[in-house]
Design a protein around this motif. Structure first.
Motif, PDB file in Angstrom:
ATOM      1  N   GLN A  60       0.843  -1.196   0.000  1.00  0.00           N
ATOM      2  CA  GLN A  60       0.000   0.000   0.000  1.00  0.00           C
ATOM      3  C   GLN A  60       0.881   1.250   0.000  1.00  0.00           C
ATOM      4  OE1 GLN A  60      -3.043   0.178   3.012  1.00  0.00           O
ATOM      5  NE2 GLN A  60      -3.597  -1.977   2.777  1.00  0.00           N
ATOM      6  N   TYR A  61       0.345   2.285  -0.589  1.00  0.00           N
ATOM      7  CA  TYR A  61       1.009   3.580  -0.609  1.00  0.00           C
ATOM      8  C   TYR A  61       0.023   4.658  -0.195  1.00  0.00           C
ATOM      9  CZ  TYR A  61       4.571   1.271  -3.471  1.00  0.00           C
ATOM     10  OH  TYR A  61       5.551   0.424  -3.936  1.00  0.00           O
ATOM     11  N   ALA A  62       0.538   5.638   0.515  1.00  0.00           N
ATOM     12  CA  ALA A  62      -0.261   6.819   0.765  1.00  0.00           C
ATOM     13  C   ALA A  62      -0.459   7.555  -0.558  1.00  0.00           C
ATOM     14  CB  ALA A  62       0.438   7.729   1.767  1.00  0.00           C
ATOM     15  N   ASP A  63      -1.575   8.238  -0.696  1.00  0.00           N
ATOM     16  CA  ASP A  63      -1.889   8.919  -1.954  1.00  0.00           C
ATOM     17  C   ASP A  63      -0.805   9.910  -2.351  1.00  0.00           C
ATOM     18  OD1 ASP A  63      -5.511   9.093  -1.449  1.00  0.00           O
ATOM     19  OD2 ASP A  63      -4.224   7.519  -2.270  1.00  0.00           O
ATOM     20  N   PHE A  64      -0.189  10.547  -1.368  1.00  0.00           N
ATOM     21  CA  PHE A  64       0.763  11.597  -1.693  1.00  0.00           C
ATOM     22  C   PHE A  64       2.104  11.074  -2.200  1.00  0.00           C
ATOM     23  CE2 PHE A  64       2.934  10.770   2.237  1.00  0.00           C
ATOM     24  CZ  PHE A  64       1.949  10.555   3.191  1.00  0.00           C
ATOM     25  N   VAL A  65       2.319   9.750  -2.216  1.00  0.00           N
ATOM     26  CA  VAL A  65       3.558   9.204  -2.759  1.00  0.00           C
ATOM     27  C   VAL A  65       3.315   8.238  -3.916  1.00  0.00           C
ATOM     28  CG1 VAL A  65       4.756   9.448  -0.561  1.00  0.00           C
ATOM     29  CG2 VAL A  65       3.728   7.239  -1.173  1.00  0.00           C
ATOM     30  N   LYS A  66       2.076   7.963  -4.229  1.00  0.00           N
ATOM     31  CA  LYS A  66       1.779   7.024  -5.306  1.00  0.00           C
ATOM     32  C   LYS A  66       2.398   7.501  -6.621  1.00  0.00           C
ATOM     33  CE  LYS A  66      -2.488   4.886  -3.595  1.00  0.00           C
ATOM     34  NZ  LYS A  66      -3.956   4.780  -3.763  1.00  0.00           N
ATOM     35  N   GLY A  67       3.048   6.565  -7.287  1.00  0.00           N
ATOM     36  CA  GLY A  67       3.693   6.887  -8.552  1.00  0.00           C
ATOM     37  C   GLY A  67       5.089   7.434  -8.401  1.00  0.00           C
ATOM     38  N   ARG A  68       5.480   7.747  -7.176  1.00  0.00           N
ATOM     39  CA  ARG A  68       6.821   8.306  -6.937  1.00  0.00           C
ATOM     40  C   ARG A  68       7.681   7.393  -6.068  1.00  0.00           C
ATOM     41  NH1 ARG A  68       7.451  12.954  -4.148  1.00  0.00           N
ATOM     42  NH2 ARG A  68       5.605  12.620  -2.839  1.00  0.00           N
ATOM     43  N   PHE A  69       7.080   6.740  -5.104  1.00  0.00           N
ATOM     44  CA  PHE A  69       7.814   5.881  -4.180  1.00  0.00           C
ATOM     45  C   PHE A  69       7.508   4.424  -4.478  1.00  0.00           C
ATOM     46  CE2 PHE A  69       8.147   9.000  -0.310  1.00  0.00           C
ATOM     47  CZ  PHE A  69       8.648   9.980  -1.156  1.00  0.00           C
ATOM     48  N   THR A  70       8.499   3.568  -4.227  1.00  0.00           N
ATOM     49  CA  THR A  70       8.326   2.130  -4.404  1.00  0.00           C
ATOM     50  C   THR A  70       8.921   1.399  -3.212  1.00  0.00           C
ATOM     51  OG1 THR A  70       8.479   2.355  -6.811  1.00  0.00           O
ATOM     52  CG2 THR A  70       8.763   0.154  -5.888  1.00  0.00           C
ATOM     53  N   ILE A  71       8.138   0.531  -2.604  1.00  0.00           N
ATOM     54  CA  ILE A  71       8.616  -0.267  -1.493  1.00  0.00           C
ATOM     55  C   ILE A  71       8.948  -1.660  -1.999  1.00  0.00           C
ATOM     56  CG2 ILE A  71       6.342  -1.106  -0.785  1.00  0.00           C
ATOM     57  CD1 ILE A  71       7.253  -0.753   2.143  1.00  0.00           C
ATOM     58  N   SER A  72      10.013  -2.235  -1.445  1.00  0.00           N
ATOM     59  CA  SER A  72      10.392  -3.583  -1.842  1.00  0.00           C
ATOM     60  C   SER A  72      11.065  -4.278  -0.666  1.00  0.00           C
ATOM     61  CB  SER A  72      11.329  -3.552  -3.046  1.00  0.00           C
ATOM     62  OG  SER A  72      12.529  -2.860  -2.751  1.00  0.00           O
ATOM     63  N   SER A  73      11.103  -5.583  -0.753  1.00  0.00           N
ATOM     64  CA  SER A  73      11.657  -6.387   0.336  1.00  0.00           C
ATOM     65  C   SER A  73      12.671  -7.370  -0.222  1.00  0.00           C
ATOM     66  CB  SER A  73      10.530  -7.140   1.045  1.00  0.00           C
ATOM     67  OG  SER A  73      11.025  -7.895   2.134  1.00  0.00           O
ATOM     68  N   ASP A  74      13.820  -7.475   0.409  1.00  0.00           N
ATOM     69  CA  ASP A  74      14.875  -8.406   0.021  1.00  0.00           C
ATOM     70  C   ASP A  74      15.064  -9.384   1.172  1.00  0.00           C
ATOM     71  OD1 ASP A  74      17.251  -9.745  -0.545  1.00  0.00           O
ATOM     72  OD2 ASP A  74      18.175  -7.990  -1.464  1.00  0.00           O
ATOM     73  N   SER A  75      14.543 -10.573   1.003  1.00  0.00           N
ATOM     74  CA  SER A  75      14.600 -11.541   2.102  1.00  0.00           C
ATOM     75  C   SER A  75      16.025 -12.003   2.373  1.00  0.00           C
ATOM     76  CB  SER A  75      13.705 -12.734   1.796  1.00  0.00           C
ATOM     77  OG  SER A  75      14.093 -13.360   0.587  1.00  0.00           O
ATOM     78  N   ALA A  76      16.833 -12.069   1.337  1.00  0.00           N
ATOM     79  CA  ALA A  76      18.216 -12.522   1.519  1.00  0.00           C
ATOM     80  C   ALA A  76      19.011 -11.555   2.403  1.00  0.00           C
ATOM     81  CB  ALA A  76      18.899 -12.680   0.170  1.00  0.00           C
ATOM     82  N   ARG A  77      18.702 -10.274   2.266  1.00  0.00           N
ATOM     83  CA  ARG A  77      19.371  -9.256   3.069  1.00  0.00           C
ATOM     84  C   ARG A  77      18.571  -8.865   4.304  1.00  0.00           C
ATOM     85  NH1 ARG A  77      21.158  -8.366  -2.097  1.00  0.00           N
ATOM     86  NH2 ARG A  77      23.356  -7.800  -2.327  1.00  0.00           N
ATOM     87  N   ASN A  78      17.373  -9.445   4.436  1.00  0.00           N
ATOM     88  CA  ASN A  78      16.506  -9.113   5.581  1.00  0.00           C
ATOM     89  C   ASN A  78      16.311  -7.600   5.689  1.00  0.00           C
ATOM     90  OD1 ASN A  78      14.915 -10.494   7.469  1.00  0.00           O
ATOM     91  ND2 ASN A  78      16.304  -9.997   9.143  1.00  0.00           N
ATOM     92  N   THR A  79      16.048  -7.019   4.536  1.00  0.00           N
ATOM     93  CA  THR A  79      15.990  -5.557   4.435  1.00  0.00           C
ATOM     94  C   THR A  79      14.805  -5.143   3.566  1.00  0.00           C
ATOM     95  OG1 THR A  79      18.394  -5.356   4.676  1.00  0.00           O
ATOM     96  CG2 THR A  79      17.244  -3.490   3.667  1.00  0.00           C
ATOM     97  N   VAL A  80      14.196  -4.067   3.947  1.00  0.00           N
ATOM     98  CA  VAL A  80      13.130  -3.462   3.151  1.00  0.00           C
ATOM     99  C   VAL A  80      13.627  -2.105   2.672  1.00  0.00           C
ATOM    100  CG1 VAL A  80      10.816  -2.461   3.235  1.00  0.00           C
ATOM    101  CG2 VAL A  80      11.254  -4.689   4.261  1.00  0.00           C
ATOM    102  N   TYR A  81      13.290  -1.797   1.432  1.00  0.00           N
ATOM    103  CA  TYR A  81      13.741  -0.560   0.818  1.00  0.00           C
ATOM    104  C   TYR A  81      12.558   0.344   0.484  1.00  0.00           C
ATOM    105  CZ  TYR A  81      17.916  -3.386   0.119  1.00  0.00           C
ATOM    106  OH  TYR A  81      19.004  -4.188   0.316  1.00  0.00           O
ATOM    107  N   LEU A  82      12.832   1.620   0.462  1.00  0.00           N
ATOM    108  CA  LEU A  82      11.858   2.598  -0.026  1.00  0.00           C
ATOM    109  C   LEU A  82      12.574   3.469  -1.050  1.00  0.00           C
ATOM    110  CD1 LEU A  82       8.931   3.641   0.293  1.00  0.00           C
ATOM    111  CD2 LEU A  82       9.858   5.403   1.820  1.00  0.00           C
ATOM    112  N   GLN A  83      12.287   3.201  -2.309  1.00  0.00           N
ATOM    113  CA  GLN A  83      12.844   4.008  -3.391  1.00  0.00           C
ATOM    114  C   GLN A  83      11.983   5.244  -3.560  1.00  0.00           C
ATOM    115  OE1 GLN A  83      15.705   3.527  -5.348  1.00  0.00           O
ATOM    116  NE2 GLN A  83      15.235   5.604  -6.090  1.00  0.00           N
ATOM    117  N   MET A  84      12.579   6.399  -3.424  1.00  0.00           N
ATOM    118  CA  MET A  84      11.838   7.653  -3.490  1.00  0.00           C
ATOM    119  C   MET A  84      12.336   8.462  -4.674  1.00  0.00           C
ATOM    120  SD  MET A  84      11.688   8.642   0.572  1.00  0.00           S
ATOM    121  CE  MET A  84      13.395   9.129   0.623  1.00  0.00           C
TER     122      MET A  84
END
Length: 121
Positions: free
Chosen positions: A59-83
């Motif tokens: 899910q994304y808040a309306d004010f970041v839709k189309g600009r931010f991308t969230i992703s998860s890397d299980s191998a690194r046990n890390t979540v990213y937020l590309q802005m």
């Protein structure tokens, strides 16, 4: 010991990009829901994005839709937020949080210490 560590914040010009990281230790993110929040002084914390690793819901808040991308890397046990296409109003301290259940912007069990994002020319 459960720990979340955010990184990747900094100063960027309007229109620029940053990638925030939320690295987990002490547990596996594989079955958890992870959310990004942000807060500026004097304002309430607001949900930005969340990802449920158990069912893949995002899910994304309306004010970041189309600009931010969230992703998860299980191998690194890390979540990213590309802005991308950052705006001055995106300036805030960004926090990641982890909990169980569906993707949501409500209370979470564990929080990181935050990373500052400043968008300014």
């Amino acid at each position: 010991q459960v720990q979340l560590v955010e990184s990747g914040g900094g100063l960027v010009q309007p229109g620029g990009s940053l990638r925030l990281s939320c690295a987990a230790s002490g547990f596996s993110l594989a079955v958890y829901t992870i959310a990004w929040f942000r807060q500026t002084p004097g304002k309430e914390r607001e949900g930005v994005s969340c990802i449920s690793n158990s069912d893949g819901n995002i899910q994304y808040a309306d004010f970041v839709k189309g600009r931010f991308t969230i992703s998860s890397d299980s191998a690194r046990n890390t979540v990213y937020l590309q802005m991308n296409s950052l705006k001055p109003e995106d300036t805030a301290a960004y926090y990641c949080a982890v909990g169980l259940g569906l993707c949501h912007f409500g209370p979470y069990d564990y929080w990181g210490q935050g990373t500052q994002v400043t968008v300014s020319s």
